[in-house]
Design an enzyme around this catalytic site. Structure first.
Site, PDB file in Angstrom:
ATOM      1  N   GLU A  23      -0.561  18.687  -6.575  1.00 19.35           N
ATOM      2  CA  GLU A  23      -1.910  18.759  -7.118  1.00 19.35           C
ATOM      3  C   GLU A  23      -2.884  17.824  -6.395  1.00 19.35           C
ATOM      4  OE1 GLU A  23       1.292  19.814  -9.909  1.00 19.35           O
ATOM      5  OE2 GLU A  23       0.886  17.979  -8.794  1.00 19.35           O
ATOM      6  N   SER A  24      -2.479  17.035  -5.415  1.00 18.89           N
ATOM      7  CA  SER A  24      -3.272  16.168  -4.544  1.00 18.89           C
ATOM      8  C   SER A  24      -2.542  14.862  -4.262  1.00 18.89           C
ATOM      9  CB  SER A  24      -4.692  15.925  -5.050  1.00 18.89           C
ATOM     10  OG  SER A  24      -5.460  15.376  -3.979  1.00 18.89           O
ATOM     11  N   CYS A  45      -5.824  18.234  -8.848  1.00 20.65           N
ATOM     12  CA  CYS A  45      -6.490  19.535  -8.856  1.00 20.65           C
ATOM     13  C   CYS A  45      -5.850  20.406  -9.935  1.00 20.65           C
ATOM     14  CB  CYS A  45      -6.348  20.217  -7.496  1.00 20.65           C
ATOM     15  SG  CYS A  45      -7.099  19.275  -6.167  1.00 20.65           S
ATOM     16  N   SER A  57       0.865  -1.184   0.000  1.00 19.19           N
ATOM     17  CA  SER A  57       0.000   0.000   0.000  1.00 19.19           C
ATOM     18  C   SER A  57       0.893   1.223   0.000  1.00 19.19           C
ATOM     19  CB  SER A  57      -0.896   0.064   1.240  1.00 19.19           C
ATOM     20  OG  SER A  57      -1.958  -0.836   1.144  1.00 19.19           O
ATOM     21  N   HIS A  62      -3.333   0.104  -3.402  1.00 16.68           N
ATOM     22  CA  HIS A  62      -3.257  -1.097  -2.567  1.00 16.68           C
ATOM     23  C   HIS A  62      -3.241  -2.278  -3.514  1.00 16.68           C
ATOM     24  CE1 HIS A  62      -3.404  -3.379   1.103  1.00 16.68           C
ATOM     25  NE2 HIS A  62      -4.218  -4.215   0.482  1.00 16.68           N
TER      26      HIS A  62
END
Length: 130
Positions: free
Chosen positions: A62-63, A83, A55, A68
């Site tokens: 930008e985010s 974003c 994971s 996983h």
């Protein structure tokens, strides 16, 4: 309608076990997916599970990109949230699909941060304050 970001949730199937179970390889591929999409990488955190699975999150300006893996099933669950207008989350998803040597990818995109028109926002603020 204007939105703040695009969030793609991808189901990636038929991936190679040895790739999905290698924490260093998964991290490298995820970072390169972010770069391929035009993002600016900030931080990464990845964890290897026992007996298998990885994971991790790549934080971008930008985010984020998150993953996983279930190597024993050849499956990876991925989300790519970007974003602004300069980064395309689909470029990252397509890169991941290619690098995991997947047989199939299905995904859906949700627009995030779609605000109601100004009059509705004002009405909602009044209602909340009552």
């Amino acid at each position: 309608m204007k939105h703040l970001g695009r969030h793609v949730l991808a189901e990636i199937y038929g991936c190679e076990f040895d790739i999905l179970n290698d924490i260093e390889k998964v991290e490298e591929i995820m970072v390169n997916a972010a770069l391929e999409a035009g993002a600016e990488v900030r931080e990464c955190v990845f964890h290897k599970f026992s007996p298998q699975g990885v994971s991790g999150v790549v934080v971008i300006s930008e985010s984020h990109l998150a993953i996983h893996t279930w190597p024993e099933l050849g499956y990876a669950a991925v989300d790519v949230f970007t974003c602004g207008d300069k980064v395309d989350p689909w470029d990252a998803c397509n890169y991941l699909t290619s690098q995991f040597r997947a047989k199939h990818m299905s995904a859906r995109e949700t627009k995030r941060g779609i605000f109601p028109v100004a009059e509705q926002v004002a009405e909602q603020q009044v209602a909340v304050n009552l």
